[in-house]
Motif scaffolding. Structure first.
Motif, PDB file in Angstrom:
ATOM      1  N   UNK A 138      -0.065  13.598  -4.286  1.00 37.00           N
ATOM      2  CA  UNK A 138      -0.698  12.814  -5.344  1.00 37.00           C
ATOM      3  C   UNK A 138      -0.123  11.396  -5.408  1.00 37.00           C
ATOM      4  N   UNK A 139       1.190  11.257  -5.224  1.00 37.05           N
ATOM      5  CA  UNK A 139       1.801   9.926  -5.294  1.00 37.05           C
ATOM      6  C   UNK A 139       1.230   9.016  -4.209  1.00 37.05           C
ATOM      7  N   UNK A 140       1.101   9.535  -2.995  1.00 40.30           N
ATOM      8  CA  UNK A 140       0.547   8.730  -1.900  1.00 40.30           C
ATOM      9  C   UNK A 140      -0.919   8.398  -2.150  1.00 40.30           C
ATOM     10  N   UNK A 141      -1.658   9.353  -2.699  1.00 40.97           N
ATOM     11  CA  UNK A 141      -3.072   9.106  -2.981  1.00 40.97           C
ATOM     12  C   UNK A 141      -3.242   8.043  -4.049  1.00 40.97           C
ATOM     13  N   UNK A 142      -2.395   8.074  -5.080  1.00 42.88           N
ATOM     14  CA  UNK A 142      -2.504   7.057  -6.109  1.00 42.88           C
ATOM     15  C   UNK A 142      -2.145   5.675  -5.542  1.00 42.88           C
ATOM     16  N   UNK A 143      -1.123   5.607  -4.692  1.00 40.29           N
ATOM     17  CA  UNK A 143      -0.770   4.328  -4.075  1.00 40.29           C
ATOM     18  C   UNK A 143      -1.942   3.780  -3.271  1.00 40.29           C
TER      19      UNK A 143
END
Length: 359
Positions: free
Chosen positions: A95-100
């Motif tokens: 999720x963190x990479x997707x939000x970035x």
């Protein structure tokens, strides 16, 4: 000033959970209470008689019944409090990479959709990191599960979550009065008596592209219901971040804040295109007033009529609006539409404070 009452934030249950909520009611696991909820005068209010736990950004359990609620639609401090109090919180892996990627300027929609599909293909993972919280929000919250209520209005069910909230922002020695105009682009225009202008929260290009491609049905661009839910969550988080940074500034610098008194019937958000705008509405209606209240800053809701078309220099003069430009026949020079509206809000706020002082 310390206020002992709890802060309350309301999120919507997904319609797929309405039958399960009605089953809980029929089974005696919800008890109707006579206590009203501010801002919800026509809602029926119920207290859960079973334990309330949270297990993800859209997963809440009442006893053994799992329900889907839009828990992403909370201010950052409250969202973080849920994660701290939850034994098992499940989030999409990556999720963190997707939000970035979602917030990276210029990223192609096809690139994002491929990453979105990859994320959704992986199993959820236990993760207590508040990936969707804004880095600056200026408050600390503690969740009080015993204060949970359910609201029903017109056949739609809502979840009310209760928190102990406190401001962490030190207040400046010299504080000012601010006027705020709410809009779409920017989300906020904030001005003070010195005519210092802040434009907060412009459009999110990728979000708008995903919306357009989904609606037009371009090949490979239509999103599944699960993908829509996650994009809506990311869009909400993207809208929330600049709003909460602005709130930090107001908590520090404001003596009083004025906003328009809104008619919610004209501000109903729609699907994907409005997830960012929904954050603005929630900020204005719930997060801003409660955070200001905790910090001892007075909030004024002033009449919204003609704030856009009346000239702030000549209040009885009606002008014309073309795009982002306001023209007053007496002023001659063009003005920014939102700055003119915010200055009108500020003037009405100062007038309300003057009348208050005379009373």
């Amino acid at each position: 000033m310390i206020h002992p009452d709890l802060d309350q934030y309301v999120v919507r249950f997904d319609s797929s959970s309405f039958p399960a909520v009605r089953t809980l009611l029929a089974g005696g696991q919800l008890q109707q209470v006579l206590t009203g909820v501010p801002g919800w005068p026509s809602a029926a209010v119920y207290q859960p008689l079973v334990r309330v736990t949270v297990h993800g950004d859209a997963r809440v359990h009442l006893g053994r019944t799992e329900l889907s609620a839009q828990l992403h639609a909370l201010p950052s401090a409250a969202y973080e409090a849920l994660l701290r109090r939850s034994d098992a919180y499940w989030q999409p892996a990556g999720l963190a990479e997707l939000r970035t990627l979602f917030d990276t300027p210029g990223v192609a929609s096809a690139t994002f959709r491929a990453a979105l599909r990859s994320t959704l293909a992986r199993p959820l993972t236990q993760d207590h990191t508040p990936h969707l919280a804004a880095p600056q929000h200026g408050c600390h919250a503690d969740w009080r599960p015993d204060g949970t209520l359910l609201l029903e209005r017109g056949g739609t069910w809502f979840l009310l979550l209760a928190f102990e909230l406190r401001s962490l922002v030190p207040q400046a020695r010299e504080r000012r009065v601010f006027g705020i105009d709410l809009n779409d682009d920017p989300a906020l225009c904030i001005v003070d008596a010195a005519r210092t202008v802040q434009m907060i929260g412009g459009p999110h290009q990728l979000l708008e592209t995903l919306r357009r491609e989904h609606v037009t049905g371009e090949s490979g661009a239509a999103l599944s219901p699960t993908a829509i839910q996650l994009v809506r969550t990311l869009g909400y988080a993207a809208g929330r971040a600049p709003l909460e940074a602005a709130l930090c500034h107001l908590l520090s610098e404001a003596q009083a804040v004025g906003v328009e008194r809104l008619d919610l019937r004209t501000l109903q958000p729609r699907f994907l295109a409005r997830s960012r705008e929904r954050a603005t509405l929630d900020w204005a209606m719930a997060w801003l007033p409660q955070a200001l209240y905790r910090a001892g800053v007075k909030l004024y809701r002033v009449p919204a009529a003609h704030t856009t078309r009346a000239c702030h220099r000549h209040p009885t003069q009606t002008g014309t609006v073309h795009g982002r430009v306001f023209h007053c026949p007496k002023c001659g020079a063009p003005q920014h539409r939102d700055v003119n509206a915010a200055l009108n809000v500020l003037a009405r706020t100062l007038h309300a404070r003057h009348l208050e002082a005379l009373a």
